[in-house]
Design a protein around this motif. Structure first.
Motif, short mmCIF file in Angstrom:
data_model
loop_
_atom_site.label_atom_id
_atom_site.label_comp_id
_atom_site.label_asym_id
_atom_site.label_seq_id
_atom_site.Cartn_x
_atom_site.Cartn_y
_atom_site.Cartn_z
N GLU A 281 0.77 -1.13 -0.03
CA GLU A 281 -0.02 -0.02 0.04
C GLU A 281 0.66 1.38 0.03
OE1 GLU A 281 -3.13 -0.20 -0.46
OE2 GLU A 281 -3.91 -2.14 0.18
N PHE A 294 -8.64 1.91 -2.62
CA PHE A 294 -9.34 1.38 -1.52
C PHE A 294 -8.34 0.50 -0.65
CE2 PHE A 294 -12.42 2.50 -4.95
CZ PHE A 294 -13.31 3.13 -3.97
N VAL A 296 -5.99 -1.20 1.85
CA VAL A 296 -6.38 -1.97 3.24
C VAL A 296 -5.90 -1.42 4.39
CG1 VAL A 296 -4.10 -3.69 3.35
CG2 VAL A 296 -6.38 -4.09 3.52
N HIS A 327 -13.93 -4.04 -2.91
CA HIS A 327 -12.92 -3.01 -3.34
C HIS A 327 -11.71 -3.08 -2.20
CE1 HIS A 327 -16.23 -1.32 -1.07
NE2 HIS A 327 -15.44 -0.45 -0.32
N ARG A 328 -12.07 -3.12 -0.99
CA ARG A 328 -11.27 -2.68 -0.14
C ARG A 328 -10.15 -3.72 0.18
NH1 ARG A 328 -11.07 1.59 1.78
NH2 ARG A 328 -13.24 1.96 2.13
N GLY A 329 -8.85 -3.32 -0.26
CA GLY A 329 -7.78 -4.30 -0.11
C GLY A 329 -7.61 -5.27 -1.30
N TYR A 365 -10.16 -2.26 -9.39
CA TYR A 365 -10.41 -2.97 -8.16
C TYR A 365 -11.68 -3.68 -8.22
CZ TYR A 365 -12.24 1.70 -8.42
OH TYR A 365 -12.61 2.91 -8.63
N GLY A 426 -17.40 -6.25 3.54
CA GLY A 426 -17.10 -4.91 4.60
C GLY A 426 -18.23 -4.98 5.50
N ASN A 460 -14.11 -2.34 9.49
CA ASN A 460 -13.39 -1.04 9.89
C ASN A 460 -14.27 -0.10 10.52
OD1 ASN A 460 -15.11 -0.08 7.69
ND2 ASN A 460 -13.14 -0.31 6.37
N ARG A 525 -10.13 2.19 9.38
CA ARG A 525 -9.71 2.59 7.96
C ARG A 525 -8.89 3.60 8.07
NH1 ARG A 525 -15.14 4.81 4.86
NH2 ARG A 525 -14.13 6.67 5.75
N HIS A 529 -12.79 7.09 2.55
CA HIS A 529 -13.54 5.89 1.95
C HIS A 529 -12.54 5.43 0.69
CE1 HIS A 529 -16.24 3.18 -0.05
NE2 HIS A 529 -16.34 4.05 -1.10
N ASN A 530 -12.13 6.38 0.09
CA ASN A 530 -11.16 5.86 -0.81
C ASN A 530 -9.98 7.25 -0.36
OD1 ASN A 530 -11.27 8.49 -2.52
ND2 ASN A 530 -13.17 7.46 -3.23
#
Ligand SMILES: Cc1ncc(C[n+]2csc(CCOP(=O)(O)OP(=O)(O)O)c2C)c(N)n1
Length: 1039
Positions: A281, A294, A296, A327-329, A365, A426, A460, A525, A529-530
């Motif tokens: 990341e 997005f 992690v 999307h996340r991670g 993503y 999520g 998160n 998080r 959000h992004n």
């Protein structure tokens, strides 16, 4: 410990321990449930001691209460106290009873171990000493209290577990502390215990493992161990599970002292995985600081978590892992779990890269991936895939399940030991999206189970900008999993060892019980959000805390360094190595000129296409069959192919009707379907038909599963008795879900191009609750993800006066999503028919004859590529005397007719025809009947569109040209704004080069698809028939 499906429901003694209940209560309940034989045996041995009880036992006429119950319990109490004082003072059967009945059993060693001031008087140990009932009662109560207390921790310990890495939130949205958890000394009072009891030793019940090898430990130690197991960084929710074995299994895995210990090697491996997760990341953030990814961050532990699940599962026998995640991670998972080449990921960030294939593609993503590789931990060859998914959170869940089921099915994995799925979620989406629930309900159904999915929630504690307390009404985001008795393991993500342990247990759970399990990674998080989002607008205090948060990698590295597991220098070297890997990939990524979308295909079909991914031809073999094959299928379809099987009398009539048809070489709808399915099975094509009540058919026309009328659950599927070497036929009634089941079948169809996978809606309109699967996957999947799919949707459709909700499959919606240009007359080539199909995004047909249905089902498989096929299927036509086909329309050499021209008097003299009526589906029969009634067969020709999309421009042009003097009309029974008119109108117009009008005949526009009033329905129908045959209807009108 494997679950035994045949096991009868067991008596669950642990359930009897309710806080505050006395031992006697427990014994009374226990004895009430005791096996009658045991009671009898006990009775035989003890009645002599208490004749009065014997007389009471037999003196209550018809009483069901045996002597150990309720009113007889004084005797029991006496026996119990006597036994407590000296087990040898009672008959040995009583001794055995008390010892095995899971009540407090003070062993000799325990009695010895108790201090003089302890809870059990020394006198209890010796016949020479006396024990007062009051003291014994206190012992019993204290033991019971301790058992209640243990149970309280097992049940509610998770409420006080330290799950939030930020230390400011409550994972269960509740700051309260259950009063039966002993979080301070004064709370011992709730159990009638005191601080002074802390060093007393208590015998542990069989429902706990906190003692390890010690059968009894002090209260102080009990509390310490409970607190350590249930209230630290792991919060366990499992006591709602209805199976004691499973509860015991979990208790053992978490309570046994010393289990949570890691070797130095394991710690270093865990740290290395965290390094990769974190530095990946950081690398992306450095190189593309203004790109959404997005990341992690805040849940870096997701990577070691997934890797642990996969490693353990592989060591348990799994060799194929199918994953779905939001999307996340996701990029991190691609890079560090699936091990997608880093340069392939990095080049996604280059906006100048050209796409090599046609199609609209998707953001990085959302893309899927398929990898075969060696798993380094186990050295086994494994397959891993991450399914492409749309933005619609959780929608991919049933798709992943369907694909997993199919992979299991085709490799003969009937227990899920080789192929498994992992779903990442999520927190907000897991709690909010109904598809999660619908997918859970598939998890244990025989034709849908994937034998356990491991769910990982990246919790998160925020959903975009919404706090959990505004996003859900359940304490945890994971409560939905309780419906299927899946254990839920909450864990603080800043404790990587706790996470790893939980993941290991989850994988073992799945391998042991083949049931779902949830891992709730409670995390935070790091950014908005992004990466472009400002979280301080809405969560200022939370983000102040997050800014101060020491990243988990640093925390864990510091811990290991201080423990001497590795040196600072080794740690820095680990980081440097991974950074170098990223840099090198970055340099290579710059050389990439073209973005190959097919590199991101999640379900490749080996050998189906050419090397370059093209169809092997642009032709389709004729779909007709030899009369012998048709006859054979007809014979089996009208028989009961196994001996000694009693079917319903009504069904006998149905089968006789089929036999008669087959003899006369005639088919109705259901027989045509039989022949399409059966013939494909002969050709080695697996056929799967799934949906609500499909086995019989909503309209009682199919009867693919016969039920013995005398023997429960004895069934016969004649379709599986067609040929000895045929492919299997699967027909399965589904749960009452459209979104879930259609998604599932789509996933199933993704796996094998040589399978006909059909989903049937109960009524066509119910497809609207699966709209997301239609929009996000079926209509657009190929364009976004270069993924072919040949799923077939059977959607009962037709205006039959059944009201607004059972009439329309909403063809207009499907047609609106067709990609074919409505304003361009396509260039005709020799391969036109197949190429048109190749270029479309899905095929929409409304067959008017059984033969047409038969051919289109077979064509679906004989095509050299796969497209989703939407079939508007009939209801009344299933039994309509005219809706029959002759074998001649299905025999060798025949093929699917995209249109059915008029073959009557009108066609014989086309110049005299005054009106052409184009239509599709069942209205044809109403029009044909009306034409006869009005004796207008010479003046009016009726042409049926069997395939609506792709539009049969070429054939329609021929028909139109054939009738130069005819007025053109489109007739539909659907309302004007519904149905096909908006789709066909522009296409007709380009076909006639805008020179001739095409008039609309049908119902007026309406917000509801149909009237609820039968009379109105019939009046409307008559109205459209009148207009159809009124040759003056459009006189003087302009377009
Ligand atoms: C069905 C659906 N509704 C809304 C959205 C818009 N959306 C994207 S991410 C997101 C928040 C999701 O929160 P959570 O599930 O907790 O995952 P996180 O982003 O926090 O990792 C929302 C509302 C969406 N993508 N899908």
């Amino acid at each position: 410990m494997r679950p035994n499906p045949n096991r009868a429901r067991k008596f669950q003694p642990e359930r009897l321990y309710i806080a505050g209940k006395t031992a006697m209560n427990h014994l009374r309940t226990l004895t009430a449930k005791f096996k009658p034989q045991t009671v009898k045996r006990l009775t035989q041995h003890n009645v002599a001691m208490r004749p009065v009880l014997l007389s009471r036992l037999y003196s209550i006429p018809g009483a069901s209460e045996h002597f150990l119950n309720g009113s007889n319990s004084n005797y029991l109490e006496e026996m119990y106290y006597a036994w407590l004082a000296n087990p040898k003072s009672v008959h040995k059967s009583w001794d055995k009873f008390f010892r095995t009945s899971n009540v407090i059993v003070p062993s000799d060693s325990l009695l010895d171990s108790l201090s003089p001031s302890g809870s059990l008087p020394a006198v209890a140990h010796s016949k020479s000493r006396t024990v007062t009932p009051a003291k014994v009662e206190k012992i019993v109560e204290d033991h019971l209290a301790v058992q209640s207390l243990i149970r309280a921790y097992q049940t509610r310990g998770h409420h006080v577990a330290q799950l939030d890495p930020l230390g400011i939130l409550h994972a269960d949205l509740d700051s309260g502390i259950p009063f039966d958890l002993v979080t301070s000394m004064d709370k011992l009072g709730f159990y009638g215990l005191h601080e002074s009891d802390l060093d007393k030793v208590f015998r542990l019940p069989t429902t706990t493992f906190i003692g390890g090898n010690e059968p009894a430990i002090s209260l102080r130690e009990i509390l310490k161990r409970l607190e350590k197991t249930y209230c630290r960084h792991i919060g366990l929710e499992f006591m709602f599970i209805n199976d004691v074995d499973q509860c015991q299994w979990i208790r053992q895995r978490f309570e046994t002292p010393g289990l949570l210990k890691f070797t130095n090697k394991e710690k270093r491996k865990l740290l290395a995985r965290l390094v990769r997760s974190t530095r990946f990341e950081e690398f992306l953030a450095r190189k593309w600081s203004s790109e959404k990814r997005f990341g992690v961050e805040g849940c870096e532990v997701l990577i070691p978590a997934l890797k642990t699940i996969i490693d353990v599962s592989i060591s348990e026998g799994v060799d194929n892992v199918i994953m779905g995640m939001p999307h996340r991670g996701r990029l991190n998972v691609l890079a560090n779990v699936i091990r997608k080449d880093l340069e392939q990921i990095f080049c996604q960030f280059d906006p100048k890269l050209e796409a090599s294939e046609e199609g609209s593609g998707d953001v990085k993503y959302h893309l899927g991936v398929y990898q075969e590789r060696i798993n380094r931990t186990t050295n086994k060859h494994i397959t891993m895939s991450l399914m492409a998914n749309p933005s619609h959170l959780e929608a991919v869940n049933p798709v992943v399940q369907g694909k997993t089921k199919a992979v299991q099915f085709y490799c003969g994995d009937t227990t899920g030991q080789k192929v498994m799925s992992i779903l990442v979620h999520g927190d907000a989406a897991f709690a909010g999206q109904g598809i999660v629930y619908e997918t859970f309900h598939l998890s244990d159904l025989p034709s849908y189970t994937t034998h356990g999915t491991i769910h990982v929630v990246v919790n998160n504690q925020i959903g975009f900008t919404t706090d959990p307390r505004m996003a859900r009404s359940s304490p945890y985001p994971t409560d939905v999993a309780r419906v299927v008795n899946a254990p839920i393991f909450h864990v603080n993500s800043d404790d990587p060892e706790a996470v790893t342990y939980v993941c290991k247990v989850a994988a073992e759970w799945r391998s042991t019980y083949n049931k779902d399990v949830i891992i709730d990674l409670v995390c935070y998080r790091k950014r908005g959000h992004n990466e472009m989002d400002e979280p301080m607008f809405t969560q200022p205090l939370m983000y102040k805390q997050i800014q101060q948060q020491v990243p988990v990698l640093k925390k864990y590295a510091d811990k290991l360094i201080s423990e001497g597991v590795l040196t600072l220098q080794e740690y820095e070297e680990e980081i440097a190595v991974y950074d170098r890997i990223c840099e090198e990939a970055y340099t290579r990524a710059k050389d990439e000129k073209i973005h190959q979308i097919k590199e991101w295909l999640d379900s490749p079909w080996l050998g189906f296409f050419t090397q370059s991914g093209e169809p092997k031809s642009m032709t389709c073999a004729p779909t007709g069959l030899s009369v012998e094959i048709l006859q054979h299928i007809g014979n089996v379809a009208s028989s009961v192919p196994i001996e000694g099987f009693t079917i319903h009398g009504g069904l006998s009539r149905v089968l006789r009707g089929r036999a008669e048809m087959a003899k006369n070489q005639i088919v109705d709808w259901s027989l045509a379907e039989y022949m399409a399915f059966g013939s494909l099975l002969k050709e080695g094509i697996h056929v799967r038909l799934s949906g609500q009540d499909v086995e019989r058919g909503t309209f009682s026309h199919r009867h693919h599963v016969l039920h013995d009328q005398d023997i429960d659950k004895k069934t016969c599927v004649p379709m599986n008795h067609l040929w000895s070497d045929q492919a299997p036929y699967t027909v399965c009634n589904s749960s009452l879900s459209e979104f879930g089941v259609l998604g599932f079948e789509l996933g199933f169809a993704m796996t094998n191009p040589n399978a006909l996978v059909c989903w049937e809606a109960q009524f066509g309109d119910f497809n609207n609750t699966a709209q997301c699967i239609l929009d996000q996957f079926i209509s657009s999947g190929q364009s976004k993800w270069v993924r072919n799919n040949g799923i077939v949707l059977l959607l009962p459709h037709g205006m039959e006066g059944m009201g607004p909700e059972h009439s329309s499959a909403r063809p207009e919606r499907f047609l609106q999503m067709c990609i074919e240009d409505s304003d361009v007359y396509p260039k005709y080539t020799e391969e036109f028919e197949v190429r048109q199909l190749f270029e479309c995004n899905w095929i929409i047909v409304n067959c008017s004859t059984p033969a047409s249905y038969f051919h289109v089902l077979r064509r679906q498989i004989l095509l050299p590529f796969r497209k989703p096929l939407i079939i508007l299927t009939p209801k009344s036509l299933l039994r309509h005397p005219e809706a029959k086909s002759h074998f001649d329309e299905m025999k060798t050499g025949t093929t699917f007719q995209r249109i059915i021209p008029d073959e009557g008097l009108a066609a014989q003299n086309p110049n005299h025809v005054k009106r052409l009526i184009f239509c599709t589906g069942k209205v044809y029969y109403e029009l044909a009947k009306e034409r006869i009634n009005r004796k207008m067969e010479k003046e009016v020709a009726i042409i049926r569109l069997e395939q609506i999309s792709p539009f049969p421009f070429d054939l329609l042009k021929m028909e139109i040209d054939k009738y130069p003097n005819a007025e053109l009309t489109w007739c539909q029974e659907e309302h004007k704004n519904i149905g096909y008119f908006d789709y066909v109108r522009p296409r007709f117009r380009v076909t006639v080069q805008f020179k001739r009008p095409v008039w609309y005949v049908g119902r007026d526009s309406s917000p509801a698809p149909a009237t609820g009033n039968k009379n109105t329905h019939l009046t409307e129908l008559q109205g459209l028939l009148d207009t159809s045959f009124n040759l003056q209807a459009f006189e003087g009108m302009t377009v």
